[in-house]
Design a protein around this motif. Structure first.
Motif, mmCIF file in Angstrom:
data_model
loop_
_atom_site.group_PDB
_atom_site.id
_atom_site.type_symbol
_atom_site.label_atom_id
_atom_site.label_comp_id
_atom_site.label_asym_id
_atom_site.label_seq_id
_atom_site.Cartn_x
_atom_site.Cartn_y
_atom_site.Cartn_z
ATOM 1 N N ARG A 171 0.816 -1.221 0.000
ATOM 2 C CA ARG A 171 0.000 0.000 0.000
ATOM 3 C C ARG A 171 0.848 1.268 0.000
ATOM 4 N NH1 ARG A 171 -3.584 -0.837 5.200
ATOM 5 N NH2 ARG A 171 -3.788 -2.837 4.133
ATOM 6 N N GLN A 172 2.075 1.207 0.561
ATOM 7 C CA GLN A 172 2.942 2.385 0.508
ATOM 8 C C GLN A 172 3.288 2.741 -0.935
ATOM 9 O OE1 GLN A 172 3.273 -0.279 2.504
ATOM 10 N NE2 GLN A 172 4.448 0.168 4.355
ATOM 11 N N SER A 175 0.251 4.263 -2.732
ATOM 12 C CA SER A 175 0.086 5.655 -2.330
ATOM 13 C C SER A 175 1.013 6.564 -3.121
ATOM 14 C CB SER A 175 0.362 5.793 -0.826
ATOM 15 O OG SER A 175 0.312 7.145 -0.432
ATOM 16 N N TRP A 232 -8.871 6.096 -5.312
ATOM 17 C CA TRP A 232 -8.170 7.370 -5.238
ATOM 18 C C TRP A 232 -8.719 8.277 -6.337
ATOM 19 C CZ3 TRP A 232 -3.767 7.773 -1.862
ATOM 20 C CH2 TRP A 232 -3.383 6.554 -1.267
ATOM 21 N N ASN A 236 -10.773 13.544 -3.535
ATOM 22 C CA ASN A 236 -10.608 13.062 -2.165
ATOM 23 C C ASN A 236 -9.202 13.377 -1.649
ATOM 24 O OD1 ASN A 236 -12.122 11.814 -0.090
ATOM 25 N ND2 ASN A 236 -10.887 9.963 -0.299
ATOM 26 N N THR A 237 -9.092 14.459 -0.909
ATOM 27 C CA THR A 237 -7.790 14.870 -0.367
ATOM 28 C C THR A 237 -7.938 15.243 1.104
ATOM 29 O OG1 THR A 237 -8.125 17.196 -0.993
ATOM 30 C CG2 THR A 237 -7.023 15.765 -2.600
ATOM 31 N N PHE A 238 -6.810 15.234 1.789
ATOM 32 C CA PHE A 238 -6.785 15.672 3.182
ATOM 33 C C PHE A 238 -5.459 16.362 3.434
ATOM 34 C CE2 PHE A 238 -5.622 15.034 7.660
ATOM 35 C CZ PHE A 238 -6.715 15.636 8.276
ATOM 36 N N GLU A 241 -2.988 16.227 0.633
ATOM 37 C CA GLU A 241 -2.535 14.919 0.156
ATOM 38 C C GLU A 241 -3.736 14.109 -0.324
ATOM 39 O OE1 GLU A 241 0.613 13.817 -0.005
ATOM 40 O OE2 GLU A 241 1.433 15.685 0.825
ATOM 41 N N ILE A 243 -5.971 10.944 -0.600
ATOM 42 C CA ILE A 243 -6.241 9.788 0.255
ATOM 43 C C ILE A 243 -7.334 8.938 -0.402
ATOM 44 C CG2 ILE A 243 -5.569 10.924 2.409
ATOM 45 C CD1 ILE A 243 -8.554 11.376 2.970
ATOM 46 N N LYS A 245 -10.718 6.408 -0.638
ATOM 47 C CA LYS A 245 -11.971 6.189 0.082
ATOM 48 C C LYS A 245 -12.447 4.762 -0.181
ATOM 49 C CE LYS A 245 -15.088 7.951 -3.534
ATOM 50 N NZ LYS A 245 -16.159 8.918 -3.838
#
Length: 254
Positions: A171-172, A175, A232, A236-238, A241, A243, A245
């Protein structure tokens, strides 16, 4: 000649080995005389011979010993292989893959495949045909624990991609790839199906294949093992960055 030697060492010895050697140089340590001589010999060879050696590796029989007769059986004994052959190189989607407008160099899960992206890295760096390519090659010294292989990456529609979390892509890495890809024009969504980390399933492309414009052939045990798929997108950001859902359903239903 100096560049040729660098290319040979980069591919044959690998990044981790060369990093250790560079650190040891300050203590006066270097390659053994036999190994240095072998690299010198390679540098003097024609390109076909150099390629053969970089792909097929080196065995103890490649280092002549005048005091002892070399046995033919050494060629078939695993412990006598000093540098393994690149036996998986024909799976060319794995060590590097094109996604969006970028050529991404993979970080392979199994050590036996580490030399494959090293070969492509040097082609991208030195071949004139590749001088205008946009490549993504993450810093190998960063210490980040991630793996990414192209068999888990799939273009599934106009602006839509899938990057599976599997045994060989974590998952890294997803991302990082998603964060890079979503900055490009024309990229809408990146779906992240999850495949059990089992050697039997290997990659997304071995358990899920597009068939025409409205069909998908799947290995049900792999694709229904998890009841969720992440997505992705630009929306959808936070905190600046991207992220993912949760979509709350497996990839077949997606």
């Amino acid at each position: 000649a100096d560049e040729l030697r660098v290319i040979i060492e980069n591919i044959l010895f690998g990044h981790a080995f060369l990093t250790i050697m560079n650190r040891c140089n300050q203590y006066g340590l270097n390659f053994s005389s036999l190994l240095s001589k072998k690299v010198d010999e390679l540098c003097a060879c024609d390109p076909r011979r150099i390629t053969f050696t970089l792909l097929c590796g080196l065995n103890v029989v490649d280092f002549p010993n005048k005091k002892k007769k070399i046995e033919a059986s050494l060629l078939t004994r695993r412990e006598c292989t000093l540098f393994d052959p690149v036996s998986n190189l024909y799976f060319m989607r794995d060590p590097a893959f094109v996604i969006g407008k970028s050529l991404v160099l993979g970080r392979m899960y199994w050590p036996v495949r580490w030399r494959e992206p090293a070969i492509i890295r040097n082609i991208v760096k030195y071949h004139p045909f590749m001088k205008n390519i946009h490549s993504v090659d993450w810093d190998l010294d960063s210490g980040e624990f991630f793996f990414a292989e192209g068999g888990d990456v799939m273009a599934i529609g106009d602006g839509d991609y899938a990057i599976a979390e599997s045994e060989r892509t974590n998952r890294q890495a997803i991302s990082k790839i998603a964060g890079q890809l979503l900055k490009e024009d024309g990229v809408n969504r990146i779906f992240q199906p999850i495949i059990p980390a089992r050697r039997a399933f290997i990659h997304l492309d071995t358990v899920c294949s597009l068939a025409g414009t409205d069909g998908v052939v799947v290995h049900v045990d792999a694709m229904e093992a998890y009841a969720d798929t992440l997505c992705w997108s630009q929306d959808n950001t936070f905190d600046g960055e991207f992220i993912p859902k949760s979509l709350g359903k497996n990839f077949i239903k997606v």
